[in-house]
Design a protein around this motif. Structure first.
Motif, PDB file in Angstrom:
ATOM      1  N   LYS A 132       0.819  -1.215   0.000  1.00 25.76           N
ATOM      2  CA  LYS A 132       0.000   0.000   0.000  1.00 25.76           C
ATOM      3  C   LYS A 132       0.856   1.269   0.000  1.00 25.76           C
ATOM      4  O   LYS A 132       0.381   2.341   0.324  1.00 25.76           O
ATOM      5  N   ARG A 133       2.096   1.170  -0.422  1.00 19.11           N
ATOM      6  CA  ARG A 133       2.979   2.344  -0.450  1.00 19.11           C
ATOM      7  C   ARG A 133       2.746   3.140  -1.743  1.00 19.11           C
ATOM      8  O   ARG A 133       3.646   3.345  -2.540  1.00 19.11           O
ATOM      9  N   TRP A 134       1.542   3.639  -1.931  1.00 20.88           N
ATOM     10  CA  TRP A 134       1.194   4.347  -3.158  1.00 20.88           C
ATOM     11  C   TRP A 134       1.381   5.848  -3.058  1.00 20.88           C
ATOM     12  O   TRP A 134       1.155   6.561  -4.030  1.00 20.88           O
ATOM     13  N   GLY A 135       1.774   6.340  -1.898  1.00 24.25           N
ATOM     14  CA  GLY A 135       2.016   7.776  -1.745  1.00 24.25           C
ATOM     15  C   GLY A 135       0.775   8.589  -2.066  1.00 24.25           C
ATOM     16  O   GLY A 135      -0.287   8.349  -1.511  1.00 24.25           O
ATOM     17  N   GLU A 136       0.899   9.523  -2.981  1.00 25.81           N
ATOM     18  CA  GLU A 136      -0.220  10.404  -3.332  1.00 25.81           C
ATOM     19  C   GLU A 136      -1.065   9.885  -4.496  1.00 25.81           C
ATOM     20  O   GLU A 136      -1.951  10.590  -4.971  1.00 25.81           O
ATOM     21  N   THR A 137      -0.817   8.672  -4.935  1.00 22.33           N
ATOM     22  CA  THR A 137      -1.586   8.132  -6.063  1.00 22.33           C
ATOM     23  C   THR A 137      -2.134   6.730  -5.769  1.00 22.33           C
ATOM     24  O   THR A 137      -1.695   5.742  -6.369  1.00 22.33           O
ATOM     25  N   PRO A 138      -3.112   6.635  -4.850  1.00 23.16           N
ATOM     26  CA  PRO A 138      -3.758   5.341  -4.640  1.00 23.16           C
ATOM     27  C   PRO A 138      -4.366   4.857  -5.967  1.00 23.16           C
ATOM     28  O   PRO A 138      -4.761   5.667  -6.806  1.00 23.16           O
ATOM     29  N   PRO A 139      -4.480   3.550  -6.177  1.00 25.28           N
ATOM     30  CA  PRO A 139      -4.880   3.017  -7.485  1.00 25.28           C
ATOM     31  C   PRO A 139      -6.371   3.035  -7.781  1.00 25.28           C
ATOM     32  O   PRO A 139      -6.788   2.658  -8.877  1.00 25.28           O
ATOM     33  N   TYR A 140      -7.217   3.490  -6.870  1.00 25.09           N
ATOM     34  CA  TYR A 140      -8.658   3.251  -6.982  1.00 25.09           C
ATOM     35  C   TYR A 140      -9.351   3.983  -8.125  1.00 25.09           C
ATOM     36  O   TYR A 140     -10.232   3.429  -8.783  1.00 25.09           O
ATOM     37  N   ARG A 141      -8.972   5.206  -8.408  1.00 23.65           N
ATOM     38  CA  ARG A 141      -9.583   5.934  -9.520  1.00 23.65           C
ATOM     39  C   ARG A 141      -9.287   5.204 -10.832  1.00 23.65           C
ATOM     40  O   ARG A 141     -10.173   4.984 -11.651  1.00 23.65           O
ATOM     41  N   GLU A 142      -8.030   4.822 -11.024  1.00 24.77           N
ATOM     42  CA  GLU A 142      -7.636   4.119 -12.249  1.00 24.77           C
ATOM     43  C   GLU A 142      -8.296   2.742 -12.342  1.00 24.77           C
ATOM     44  O   GLU A 142      -8.745   2.320 -13.411  1.00 24.77           O
ATOM     45  N   LEU A 143      -8.370   2.025 -11.227  1.00 27.12           N
ATOM     46  CA  LEU A 143      -9.048   0.725 -11.223  1.00 27.12           C
ATOM     47  C   LEU A 143     -10.514   0.885 -11.610  1.00 27.12           C
ATOM     48  O   LEU A 143     -11.072   0.077 -12.364  1.00 27.12           O
ATOM     49  N   ALA A 144     -11.159   1.939 -11.106  1.00 26.35           N
ATOM     50  CA  ALA A 144     -12.573   2.178 -11.416  1.00 26.35           C
ATOM     51  C   ALA A 144     -12.775   2.497 -12.888  1.00 26.35           C
ATOM     52  O   ALA A 144     -13.737   2.017 -13.509  1.00 26.35           O
ATOM     53  N   LEU A 145     -11.892   3.298 -13.462  1.00 21.97           N
ATOM     54  CA  LEU A 145     -11.981   3.593 -14.899  1.00 21.97           C
ATOM     55  C   LEU A 145     -11.864   2.310 -15.713  1.00 21.97           C
ATOM     56  O   LEU A 145     -12.623   2.080 -16.662  1.00 21.97           O
ATOM     57  N   ARG A 146     -10.928   1.458 -15.334  1.00 23.58           N
ATOM     58  CA  ARG A 146     -10.728   0.190 -16.042  1.00 23.58           C
ATOM     59  C   ARG A 146     -11.953  -0.719 -15.879  1.00 23.58           C
ATOM     60  O   ARG A 146     -12.405  -1.353 -16.836  1.00 23.58           O
ATOM     61  N   ALA A 147     -12.498  -0.778 -14.670  1.00 26.64           N
ATOM     62  CA  ALA A 147     -13.676  -1.622 -14.423  1.00 26.64           C
ATOM     63  C   ALA A 147     -14.880  -1.137 -15.230  1.00 26.64           C
ATOM     64  O   ALA A 147     -15.586  -1.951 -15.841  1.00 26.64           O
ATOM     65  N   ALA A 148     -15.123   0.162 -15.254  1.00 28.16           N
ATOM     66  CA  ALA A 148     -16.262   0.707 -16.007  1.00 28.16           C
ATOM     67  C   ALA A 148     -16.106   0.430 -17.497  1.00 28.16           C
ATOM     68  O   ALA A 148     -17.069   0.060 -18.174  1.00 28.16           O
TER      69      ALA A 148
END
Length: 190
Positions: A132-148
């Motif tokens: 979880k060492r993602w700093g200021e860019t957690p992956p959730y927005r990008e994961l959501a775009l890919r899922a949609a």
């Protein structure tokens, strides 16, 4: 006896929530972070209601579904890992929908985008051993775009999407789905 049992109903053809006409599901996960996102995407806006419970709920846009509120329909529903960081998955899906001119519009005006209503709920999977060492860019927005983008009527169950890093204590969690067609032809999905 057989006629009576058949008159009660049966599972839908896929036995998935997508047996409900007009629904698709998209999923994306990050194996390194041991987390993921699931998007339930209707073809058109749909009526929705919510019941939020628990001592530490993590939600977005659920208050908008209250009986006293203006909005009674949603453009998508998002489930995500990541606790508070996972709420950004709702941002990704809202951006995806808005780019396609989908969402709530009080008054159409040139240059004013719609406001997608995307209730989002998260689960806590931060301490599951993933990186979880993602700093200021957690992956959730990008994961959501890919899922949609990849939403479909067919989708996997188990260790995938929002269920990728899910656990209940020492028990591995996951994602499940089912459907039921009532004796009078109504399809219910979960």
């Amino acid at each position: 006896m057989e006629r009576h049992a058949a008159s009660r109903g049966h599972p839908g053809p896929l036995n998935l929530i997508t047996d409900v006409e007009g629904l698709r599901v998209g999923q994306a996960d990050d194996a390194q972070a041991c987390t993921g996102v699931t998007v339930i995407l209707p073809d058109d806006r749909v009526a929705a209601a919510v019941d939020v419970r628990g001592g530490g709920p993590g939600t977005r846009d659920t208050d908008a579904l209250g009986a006293s509120c203006l909005v009674r329909s949603v453009d998508a529903v998002v489930l995500s890992g990541g606790s508070v960081y996972g709420l950004a998955a709702g941002d990704g899906v809202a951006a995806w929908l808005g780019a396609r001119d989908r969402g709530f519009t009080l008054l159409r005006q040139p240059g004013v985008p719609p406001s997608p209503i995307v209730p989002t709920a998260v689960l806590y999977d931060l301490a599951n051993g993933g990186d979880k060492r993602w700093g200021e860019t957690p992956p959730y927005r990008e994961l959501a775009l890919r899922a949609a983008t990849h939403a479909d009527k067919h989708f996997p169950l188990g260790t995938c999407g929002a269920g990728f890093g899910a656990a209940a204590g020492a028990l591995k969690g996951g994602l499940g789905s089912a459907s039921y067609v009532t004796h009078d032809g109504m399809t219910v999905g979960a």
